[in-house]
Design an enzyme around this catalytic site. Structure first.
Site, PDB file in Angstrom:
ATOM      1  CB  VAL A  54      -0.994  -0.013   1.196  1.00  0.00           C
ATOM      2  CG1 VAL A  54      -0.294   0.092   2.528  1.00  0.00           C
ATOM      3  CG2 VAL A  54      -2.034   1.090   1.058  1.00  0.00           C
ATOM      4  N   GLY A  55       2.055   1.144   0.617  1.00  0.00           N
ATOM      5  CA  GLY A  55       2.985   2.277   0.625  1.00  0.00           C
ATOM      6  C   GLY A  55       3.661   2.387  -0.730  1.00  0.00           C
ATOM      7  NE  ARG A 110      -7.017   2.461   2.470  1.00  0.00           N
ATOM      8  CZ  ARG A 110      -6.728   3.136   1.359  1.00  0.00           C
ATOM      9  NH1 ARG A 110      -7.671   3.441   0.510  1.00  0.00           N
ATOM     10  NH2 ARG A 110      -5.494   3.497   1.064  1.00  0.00           N
ATOM     11  CG  HIS A 143       8.098  -3.634   6.807  1.00  0.00           C
ATOM     12  ND1 HIS A 143       8.623  -2.545   6.137  1.00  0.00           N
ATOM     13  CD2 HIS A 143       6.754  -3.573   6.608  1.00  0.00           C
ATOM     14  CE1 HIS A 143       7.643  -1.870   5.556  1.00  0.00           C
ATOM     15  NE2 HIS A 143       6.487  -2.483   5.821  1.00  0.00           N
ATOM     16  NE  ARG A 168       6.901   2.207   3.519  1.00  0.00           N
ATOM     17  CZ  ARG A 168       5.954   1.265   3.495  1.00  0.00           C
ATOM     18  NH1 ARG A 168       5.515   0.740   4.633  1.00  0.00           N
ATOM     19  NH2 ARG A 168       5.452   0.853   2.343  1.00  0.00           N
ATOM     20  CB  SER A 171       0.419  -6.710   4.871  1.00  0.00           C
ATOM     21  OG  SER A 171       1.646  -6.880   4.192  1.00  0.00           O
ATOM     22  CD  GLU A 191      11.722  -1.560   7.042  1.00  0.00           C
ATOM     23  OE1 GLU A 191      11.339  -2.300   6.113  1.00  0.00           O
ATOM     24  OE2 GLU A 191      10.959  -0.882   7.719  1.00  0.00           O
TER      25      GLU A 191
HETATM   26  C1  GLV Z   1       3.658  -2.391   3.774  1.00  0.00           C
HETATM   27  O1  GLV Z   1       4.352  -1.725   4.482  1.00  0.00           O
HETATM   28  C2  GLV Z   1       2.955  -1.869   2.663  1.00  0.00           C
HETATM   29  O2  GLV Z   1       3.171  -0.706   2.298  1.00  0.00           O
HETATM   30  O3  GLV Z   1       2.167  -2.613   2.074  1.00  0.00           O
END
Ligand code: GLV
Length: 358
Positions: A113-114, A193, A323, A275, A326, A304
């Site tokens: 998603v990032g 979200r 990390h 992040r 998800s 990371e």
């Molecule tokens: C996880 O950090 C993502 O951006 O999906």
């Protein structure tokens, strides 16, 4: 004309007739010869079969199958003339990658998603579509944020270490205590979200107040959840738990610096699942060392992976995860499938399922 010349002429004429015939066939079917060659996609990691099949059915696909992220030189070598790029948050997509790819590149889809690993301006300049994976990872990431918050506040890793190494002598009245969520104030920075889902999951623990700080007002959602919009400073001073779920942007880079930690309660727990770049990490080390805040749970760091000799690893009041926000089996499968579908849609000239428009 000798015999050799005669046969050469015959051969050339046959080739010309064959060529014309093939061209004729292409015309009948309404396609140019150029479009008959399959479009090609590069994938920067080994992915699940379901997602891979979506792409291999339609396109020529090449993947990096080595361990870890694709090395930069491999990416540059393999991206040449590709139409689609399936990438990860570990792949920096900048002007060099785009220039090396060339004009054929039509879609860059990240399995995340990032998108702070994208040079958005450079991508937009070249009219390349972007896709990402919002929504489907929201629950998994919110769940991890709650787990990390509890692991930090209730000292789960430290307690487990004590149990395994002989530190557990007997049940003790004030040993391994930490702050509880009951009657606490939780501050959520980034009330999108994921931030909202974290709030929903924390409420049933008996929290007293949920505060949020967000660029834009989230009135409707906040009212449903029972969250109050406050300024950044108010959130810092009033919260017992501060959970960060905002995107990394020029505005949020190093948002949590010495000044910010200085405004937080000495008993506060800081949790970051967004992040590493939103935190001035040296300032966090100091804040944890000298008791400016009580503890920190980090799913993200800079860099990371965090080097093993980093001072954060030496602090008992800091829980560090690699990390994994998800990292639910179904979620990661779905993210890969969505990324593949976005690429297929873009290369077929169809609307993307989750286009990134910024
Ligand atoms: C996880 O950090 C993502 O951006 O999906």
């Amino acid at each position: 004309m000798n015999v050799t010349h005669y046969f050469r002429r015959i051969f050339q004429q046959s080739c010309a007739i064959g060529y014309q015939h093939i061209n004729q066939q292409f015309k009948i079917f309404g396609v140019s010869r150029r479009t008959m060659s399959k479009k090609s996609v590069y994938i920067t990691r080994t992915i699940n079969k379901e997602a891979l099949d979506i792409l291999t059915e339609r396109f020529d696909v090449a993947s990096w199958t080595g361990p870890g992220p694709v090395p930069r030189d491999e990416l540059l070598k393999n991206i040449k003339n590709k139409s689609g790029l399936f990438c990860m948050l570990t792949d920096k997509i900048d002007a060099e990658v785009l220039d090396t790819a060339g004009k054929n590149l039509k879609i860059i889809a990240t399995m995340s998603v990032g998108y702070d690993h994208f040079d958005v301006n450079e991508i937009k300049k070249r009219d390349i579509k972007m896709a990402y994976t919002p929504d489907i990872l929201t629950d998994a990431t919110a769940e991890l944020a709650v787990a990390l918050l509890l692991a930090t506040s209730r000292r789960l890793l430290e307690a487990n270490q004590e149990a395994k190494t002989g530190g557990w002598k007997a049940w003790s009245p004030f040993w391994m205590c930490g702050p509880g969520l009951k009657d606490s104030t939780v501050g959520i920075v980034g009330f999108g979200r994921i931030g909202q889902e974290i709030a929903k999951r924390l409420k049933p623990f008996g929290t007293k107040r949920i505060l949020y700080f967000n660029r834009s007002e989230k009135n409707v959602e906040a009212t449903k959840i029972g969250a109050e919009r406050v300024t950044f400073d108010e959130l810092l001073t009033h919260s017992d738990f501060v959970s960060v779920s905002c995107a990394l942007t020029p505005e949020t880079k190093n948002l949590f610096d010495e000044k910010a930690f200085g405004k937080m309660k000495k008993t506060a727990v800081f949790v970051n699942t967004s992040r590493g770049g939103v935190v001035d990490q040296d300032a966090l080390v100091e804040a944890l060392r000298n008791g400016t805040i009580w503890g920190a749970g980090l799913d993200v760091t800079t860099p990371e992976p965090l080097p093993l000799e980093h001072p954060l690893f030496g602090l008992k009041n800091c829980v560090i995860l690699p990390h994994i926000g998800s990292a639910c089996v179904q979620t990661r499968n779905d993210m890969a499938v969505l990324t593949a579908k976005n690429i297929a849609a873009a290369l077929n000239g169809e609307p993307l399922l989750t286009e990134l428009i910024v």
